[in-house]
Scaffold this motif. Structure first.
Motif, PDB file in Angstrom:
ATOM      1  N   MET A 108       0.845  -1.202   0.000  1.00 14.75           N
ATOM      2  CA  MET A 108       0.000   0.000   0.000  1.00 14.75           C
ATOM      3  C   MET A 108       0.875   1.245   0.000  1.00 14.75           C
ATOM      4  N   THR A 109       0.615   2.167  -0.916  1.00 13.93           N
ATOM      5  CA  THR A 109       1.394   3.407  -0.990  1.00 13.93           C
ATOM      6  C   THR A 109       1.110   4.284   0.224  1.00 13.93           C
ATOM      7  N   ASP A 110       2.044   5.232   0.454  1.00 14.06           N
ATOM      8  CA  ASP A 110       1.864   6.125   1.598  1.00 14.06           C
ATOM      9  C   ASP A 110       0.612   6.990   1.429  1.00 14.06           C
ATOM     10  N   THR A 111       0.315   7.387   0.161  1.00 14.97           N
ATOM     11  CA  THR A 111      -0.881   8.197  -0.090  1.00 14.97           C
ATOM     12  C   THR A 111      -2.145   7.451   0.303  1.00 14.97           C
ATOM     13  N   ARG A 112      -2.236   6.188  -0.113  1.00 13.22           N
ATOM     14  CA  ARG A 112      -3.418   5.392   0.228  1.00 13.22           C
ATOM     15  C   ARG A 112      -3.479   5.116   1.721  1.00 13.22           C
ATOM     16  N   ARG A 113      -2.316   4.913   2.330  1.00 13.87           N
ATOM     17  CA  ARG A 113      -2.283   4.663   3.773  1.00 13.87           C
ATOM     18  C   ARG A 113      -2.795   5.883   4.540  1.00 13.87           C
ATOM     19  N   GLN A 114      -2.361   7.080   4.134  1.00 12.81           N
ATOM     20  CA  GLN A 114      -2.816   8.293   4.798  1.00 12.81           C
ATOM     21  C   GLN A 114      -4.304   8.538   4.559  1.00 12.81           C
ATOM     22  N   ALA A 115      -4.769   8.194   3.353  1.00 12.93           N
ATOM     23  CA  ALA A 115      -6.195   8.340   3.065  1.00 12.93           C
ATOM     24  C   ALA A 115      -7.019   7.442   3.971  1.00 12.93           C
ATOM     25  N   ARG A 116      -6.530   6.225   4.186  1.00 12.20           N
ATOM     26  CA  ARG A 116      -7.254   5.302   5.062  1.00 12.20           C
ATOM     27  C   ARG A 116      -7.220   5.784   6.510  1.00 12.20           C
ATOM     28  N   ARG A 117      -6.069   6.268   6.946  1.00 17.00           N
ATOM     29  CA  ARG A 117      -5.973   6.789   8.315  1.00 17.00           C
ATOM     30  C   ARG A 117      -6.896   7.984   8.517  1.00 17.00           C
ATOM     31  N   ALA A 118      -6.945   8.854   7.518  1.00 23.58           N
ATOM     32  CA  ALA A 118      -7.835  10.025   7.610  1.00 23.58           C
ATOM     33  C   ALA A 118      -9.289   9.573   7.688  1.00 23.58           C
ATOM     34  N   GLY A 119      -9.625   8.547   6.917  1.00 22.99           N
ATOM     35  CA  GLY A 119     -10.985   8.026   6.953  1.00 22.99           C
ATOM     36  C   GLY A 119     -11.343   7.434   8.302  1.00 22.99           C
ATOM     37  N   ILE A 120     -10.433   6.643   8.853  1.00 23.04           N
ATOM     38  CA  ILE A 120     -10.690   6.042  10.171  1.00 23.04           C
ATOM     39  C   ILE A 120     -10.786   7.122  11.242  1.00 23.04           C
ATOM     40  N   ALA A 121      -9.925   8.131  11.153  1.00 17.74           N
ATOM     41  CA  ALA A 121      -9.986   9.243  12.109  1.00 17.74           C
ATOM     42  C   ALA A 121     -11.314   9.978  11.995  1.00 17.74           C
ATOM     43  N   ALA A 122     -11.808  10.137  10.765  1.00 17.48           N
ATOM     44  CA  ALA A 122     -13.107  10.783  10.563  1.00 17.48           C
ATOM     45  C   ALA A 122     -14.223   9.939  11.158  1.00 17.48           C
ATOM     46  N   LEU A 123     -14.150   8.639  10.962  1.00 19.99           N
ATOM     47  CA  LEU A 123     -15.166   7.733  11.499  1.00 19.99           C
ATOM     48  C   LEU A 123     -15.224   7.807  13.018  1.00 19.99           C
ATOM     49  N   VAL A 124     -14.057   7.721  13.661  1.00 19.60           N
ATOM     50  CA  VAL A 124     -14.008   7.737  15.128  1.00 19.60           C
ATOM     51  C   VAL A 124     -14.473   9.081  15.674  1.00 19.60           C
ATOM     52  N   GLY A 125     -13.971  10.168  15.090  1.00 19.34           N
ATOM     53  CA  GLY A 125     -14.339  11.493  15.585  1.00 19.34           C
ATOM     54  C   GLY A 125     -15.803  11.802  15.407  1.00 19.34           C
ATOM     55  N   THR A 126     -16.352  11.456  14.254  1.00 23.73           N
ATOM     56  CA  THR A 126     -17.762  11.730  14.013  1.00 23.73           C
ATOM     57  C   THR A 126     -18.642  10.850  14.883  1.00 23.73           C
ATOM     58  N   THR A 127     -18.195   9.620  15.119  1.00 26.97           N
ATOM     59  CA  THR A 127     -18.938   8.752  16.036  1.00 26.97           C
ATOM     60  C   THR A 127     -19.019   9.391  17.413  1.00 26.97           C
ATOM     61  N   LEU A 128     -17.894   9.947  17.880  1.00 29.59           N
ATOM     62  CA  LEU A 128     -17.891  10.621  19.182  1.00 29.59           C
ATOM     63  C   LEU A 128     -18.814  11.833  19.170  1.00 29.59           C
ATOM     64  N   GLU A 129     -18.723  12.644  18.093  1.00 29.59           N
ATOM     65  CA  GLU A 129     -19.555  13.849  18.014  1.00 29.59           C
ATOM     66  C   GLU A 129     -21.030  13.501  18.138  1.00 29.59           C
ATOM     67  N   TRP A 130     -21.489  12.589  17.309  1.00 28.66           N
ATOM     68  CA  TRP A 130     -22.915  12.266  17.291  1.00 28.66           C
ATOM     69  C   TRP A 130     -23.310  11.408  18.484  1.00 28.66           C
ATOM     70  N   TYR A 131     -22.397  10.609  18.996  1.00 34.25           N
ATOM     71  CA  TYR A 131     -22.676   9.866  20.224  1.00 34.25           C
ATOM     72  C   TYR A 131     -23.008  10.853  21.339  1.00 34.25           C
ATOM     73  N   ASP A 132     -22.184  11.887  21.459  1.00 33.93           N
ATOM     74  CA  ASP A 132     -22.422  12.903  22.485  1.00 33.93           C
ATOM     75  C   ASP A 132     -23.809  13.509  22.363  1.00 33.93           C
ATOM     76  N   PHE A 133     -24.163  13.921  21.138  1.00 33.71           N
ATOM     77  CA  PHE A 133     -25.435  14.596  20.956  1.00 33.71           C
ATOM     78  C   PHE A 133     -26.620  13.650  21.054  1.00 33.71           C
ATOM     79  N   LEU A 134     -26.448  12.424  20.565  1.00 32.46           N
ATOM     80  CA  LEU A 134     -27.579  11.497  20.553  1.00 32.46           C
ATOM     81  C   LEU A 134     -27.870  10.910  21.919  1.00 32.46           C
ATOM     82  N   ILE A 135     -26.845  10.671  22.729  1.00 30.18           N
ATOM     83  CA  ILE A 135     -27.164  10.165  24.059  1.00 30.18           C
ATOM     84  C   ILE A 135     -27.878  11.243  24.865  1.00 30.18           C
ATOM     85  N   TYR A 136     -27.538  12.505  24.608  1.00 30.04           N
ATOM     86  CA  TYR A 136     -28.285  13.563  25.286  1.00 30.04           C
ATOM     87  C   TYR A 136     -29.729  13.582  24.799  1.00 30.04           C
ATOM     88  N   GLY A 137     -29.930  13.436  23.480  1.00 29.49           N
ATOM     89  CA  GLY A 137     -31.277  13.433  22.940  1.00 29.49           C
ATOM     90  C   GLY A 137     -32.101  12.276  23.479  1.00 29.49           C
TER      91      GLY A 137
END
Length: 447
Positions: free
Chosen positions: A1-30
């Motif tokens: 796997m090239t470094d570009t693809r590796r960074q793209a995957r890491r960015a995607g996983i980071a987006a998944l985790v962060g957005t899960t936290l964001e909406w988890y916070d708001f939805l458990i309150y709701g």
């Protein structure tokens, strides 16, 4: 796997985790607002008034989101996407955990709802930059031909957060009512610390995006807080308008409808949560599918289809709820939340990022998106509950959702199709000075 693809995957996983936290916070309150917070923080008023007050506190979190979007977005456009994302995940995780240790009205009186409001404001400020930053980082690391799919990591986090938040609350609802009210409701909030630790660790391994680094080398004109609004007003207004239906339905199904089931139809709390869990599992699969379709057919056609389908489903949705049959209730949620809604959510991520130039992308995306959040989703549970109290029937809520859909369709018609846009060379309005051009030339020669 090239470094570009590796960074793209890491960015995607980071987006998944962060957005899960964001909406988890708001939805458990709701979810907590619909089930227990009205009794613990507003016990001195009637059940309906208590629900309204709790949903008003819920809406307060959205008031801080535009401020977070513009301030944190501007920080991300100046200092980098990664720097901003490390800050937002800390703000949100800490605020969520602190809600879990708040004293109730019975213990400290009026200070209980006051402290709750303060923490909701902190949550909202952090969330204002989180989603936009996660999407932008994923899009700027992604392949141009599959940016919709690259951006799908973040909206998939919304589906995962819905599944996680409702699933955890479903688990704690198995406790005896007294124990749930004493301590059980707190644990889902305290788990925000665990998600904070995971998200922070994942994001440390993500590199800055190539598009941002290219814009930095160009030494473009200084970016002010409202550069995106001044320089790209059309994109700004399109994003705000497009949010009406998407964000409205995002909170109609898992927040207002769950409260409607328990308070108006007198069904078990567990039924609504079970329906949301199943629908969210379907949504997790639906998000990448609709994102892929947006790469093939365009962002706007898929988005419009989702908005129209959601509006058409709202009447069957309430009719199925009124049967009080568990299977019918689950079908209502699966079609609305699991199928119709992600057709809007999935293409939205890449489209919003593609609408803005690199130097204004994060602030423009974040600010416009969160203005739409305030006008649509933030007040949706409160408005829907008020309409229901006024009319005595859900038809008024259905009419309101139809209005939001019309506004979104107008915004979609006004916005350009962007799936083939080169986001690194789309900054046609950028001002590049001779000194900046010289710096860029020298940088290219060194490489």
């Amino acid at each position: 796997m090239t470094d570009t693809r590796r960074q793209a995957r890491r960015a995607g996983i980071a987006a998944l985790v962060g957005t899960t936290l964001e909406w988890y916070d708001f939805l458990i309150y709701g979810t907590a607002a619909a089930l227990v917070l009205n009794k613990l923080f507003f016990p001195a008023i009637s059940p309906m008034a208590g629900t309204l007050a709790t949903f008003a506190t819920y809406a307060v979190g959205f008031l801080a989101r535009p401020l977070g979007g513009i301030v944190l977005g501007n920080l991300g456009d100046r200092l980098g996407r990664k720097t901003m994302l490390m800050l937002t995940i800390v703000l949100m995780g800490v605020a969520t955990a602190l809600i879990g240790v708040l004293p109730t009205y019975e213990t400290v009186g009026v200070w209980a709802p006051v402290l709750l409001i303060v923490l909701r404001l902190v949550q909202g400020f952090g969330a204002g930059g989180e989603y936009a930053g996660a999407v932008v980082l994923s899009v700027e690391h992604g392949d141009q031909r599959r940016r919709g799919l690259a951006a799908a990591w973040a909206p998939a986090g919304f589906a995962l957060a819905t599944l996680l938040a409702t699933g955890i609350y479903q688990l704690f609802l198995l406790l005896p009512d007294e124990q749930f009210r004493q301590w059980g409701w707190r644990v889902p909030f305290l788990l925000g610390i665990v998600m904070l630790a995971i998200g922070y660790f994942v994001r440390t391994g993500v590199a800055e995006s190539p598009a941002f680094e290219k814009a930095q080398r160009a030494e473009e004109a200084k970016v002010s807080l409202f550069s995106a609004l001044r320089q790209q007003p059309r994109s700004f207004l399109v994003v705000v308008g497009a949010r009406f239906a998407e964000n409205g339905f995002a909170y109609l199904f898992p927040v207002f409808a769950v409260a409607f089931l328990t308070r108006e139809l007198h069904l078990a709390e567990s039924l609504g949560l079970t329906a949301v869990i199943i629908a969210s599992a379907v949504q997790v699969a639906g998000v990448p599918l609709f994102a892929w379709l947006s790469d093939r057919w365009g962002r706007r056609p898929v988005y419009a289809a989702g908005a129209i389908a959601s509006a058409l489903w709202i009447v069957p949705f309430f009719l199925l709820l009124e049967t009080r049959e568990p299977v019918a209730v689950i079908v209502a949620f699966v079609v609305g939340l699991g199928i119709c809604y992600p057709a809007m959510l999935a293409p939205q991520a890449a489209w919003f990022a593609e609408l803005f130039e690199t130097r204004n992308r994060l602030a423009g995306f974040g600010f416009a998106r969160e203005i739409g959040s305030v006008l649509a989703g933030g007040f949706l549970p409160l408005i829907a509950t008020s309409l229901l109290a006024w009319s005595g029937h859900w038809w008024s809520v259905a009419a309101y959702m139809a209005l939001l859909t019309v506004l979104t369709l107008i915004a979609l018609a006004a916005g350009p199709e962007t799936r083939r846009r080169d986001i690194e060379s789309a900054d046609e309005h950028a001002t590049v000075t001779p000194r900046a051009q010289e710096a860029t030339t020298k940088a290219a020669a060194r490489q």
